[in-house]
Design a protein around this motif. Structure first.
Motif, short mmCIF file in Angstrom:
data_model
loop_
_atom_site.label_atom_id
_atom_site.label_comp_id
_atom_site.label_asym_id
_atom_site.label_seq_id
_atom_site.Cartn_x
_atom_site.Cartn_y
_atom_site.Cartn_z
N VAL A 103 1.33 -1.34 0.26
CA VAL A 103 -0.07 0.18 0.10
C VAL A 103 1.28 1.46 0.01
O VAL A 103 1.36 1.23 0.85
CB VAL A 103 -0.66 -0.27 1.35
CG1 VAL A 103 -2.01 1.58 1.26
CG2 VAL A 103 -1.71 -0.86 1.45
N ARG A 107 -3.09 0.59 -3.85
CA ARG A 107 -2.60 -0.79 -3.53
C ARG A 107 -1.87 -1.38 -4.82
O ARG A 107 -2.24 -2.10 -6.12
CB ARG A 107 -3.97 -1.76 -3.59
CG ARG A 107 -3.81 -2.68 -2.93
CD ARG A 107 -5.54 -3.85 -2.64
NE ARG A 107 -4.70 -5.36 -2.37
CZ ARG A 107 -4.60 -5.41 -3.12
NH1 ARG A 107 -4.35 -5.87 -4.20
NH2 ARG A 107 -4.58 -7.18 -2.28
N THR A 160 -9.28 -2.67 5.44
CA THR A 160 -10.69 -2.68 4.41
C THR A 160 -10.56 -1.08 4.55
O THR A 160 -10.82 -0.44 4.84
CB THR A 160 -11.96 -3.37 4.73
OG1 THR A 160 -12.58 -3.09 6.14
CG2 THR A 160 -11.27 -5.12 4.69
N LEU A 171 -6.51 -3.82 2.12
CA LEU A 171 -5.50 -2.95 1.26
C LEU A 171 -4.07 -3.90 2.21
O LEU A 171 -3.14 -4.33 1.84
CB LEU A 171 -5.34 -2.14 2.19
CG LEU A 171 -6.73 -1.41 1.03
CD1 LEU A 171 -6.84 -0.27 2.33
CD2 LEU A 171 -6.19 -0.96 0.08
#
Length: 186
Positions: free
Chosen positions: A92, A101, A140, A152
């Motif tokens: 990330v 991402r 998330t 993520l």
């Protein structure tokens, strides 16, 4: 040769001679808010070791005069090197523009204006990205479109396996970026 994708927050090492405050002040640059985990770095190191042997075999095959075989060995070695570098880059990344991402095969960017919620949830997560799932935590993201996005970060991926505190710090850091740059709904 500096490898900026290996540093947390894009912060250079103290011996680089670069002003750390200036590096942190540039919020327009994409940066990873955590360091790559030992599993990710170890797997990449093994891939680079394998590529070294492949390059050695390329040289031996080329000296033997089989140029076609040498070309195949060289191409495969370059694919393994590229895979190792892509594996190190995965994760990330954040900037003033949004959230990114980076996966092994693709990258998805989301503007902060599209993000409605970031939260840490208990759910089944993939262990080291393999098909096996275990119960764990995942960071998330919910978007305005309502699209189902993959987690993520998880506490069982290659960056955070057996490093619970690092997962919590990374999730908090991504949340802080979201709080700072996500527009406040009116």
């Amino acid at each position: 040769m500096p490898l900026p994708f290996l540093t947390a927050d894009g912060v250079p090492d103290a011996d680089d001679g670069v002003d750390e405050v200036a590096a942190l002040a540039d919020h327009d640059r994409w940066r990873r808010p955590y360091r790559p985990g030992p599993w990710r770095v170890g797997i990449a190191a093994l891939l680079l070791l394998l590529s070294a042997f492949m390059l050695l075999s390329t040289m031996i095959v080329a000296v033997a005069g089989a140029w076609g075989g040498a070309a195949v060995c060289l191409a495969l070695a370059l694919v393994v090197i590229g895979s190792a570098l892509r594996l190190l880059r995965a994760g990330v990344w954040v900037s003033r523009a949004g959230l990114r991402r980076v996966g092994f095969f693709g990258t998805r960017s989301i503007a902060w204006a599209e993000v409605t919620e970031l939260r840490t949830v208990q759910q089944p997560v993939r262990w080291l990205g393999l098909p096996r799932t275990v119960q764990g935590q995942a960071l998330t993201v919910a978007t305005r479109e309502g699209a189902e996005l993959p987690a993520l970060l998880t506490d069982h991926d290659a960056d955070f396996l057996s490093r619970r505190e690092a997962f919590d710090r990374a999730a908090d850091t991504v949340g802080a970026w979201a709080d700072e740059y996500r527009p406040v709904p009116a």
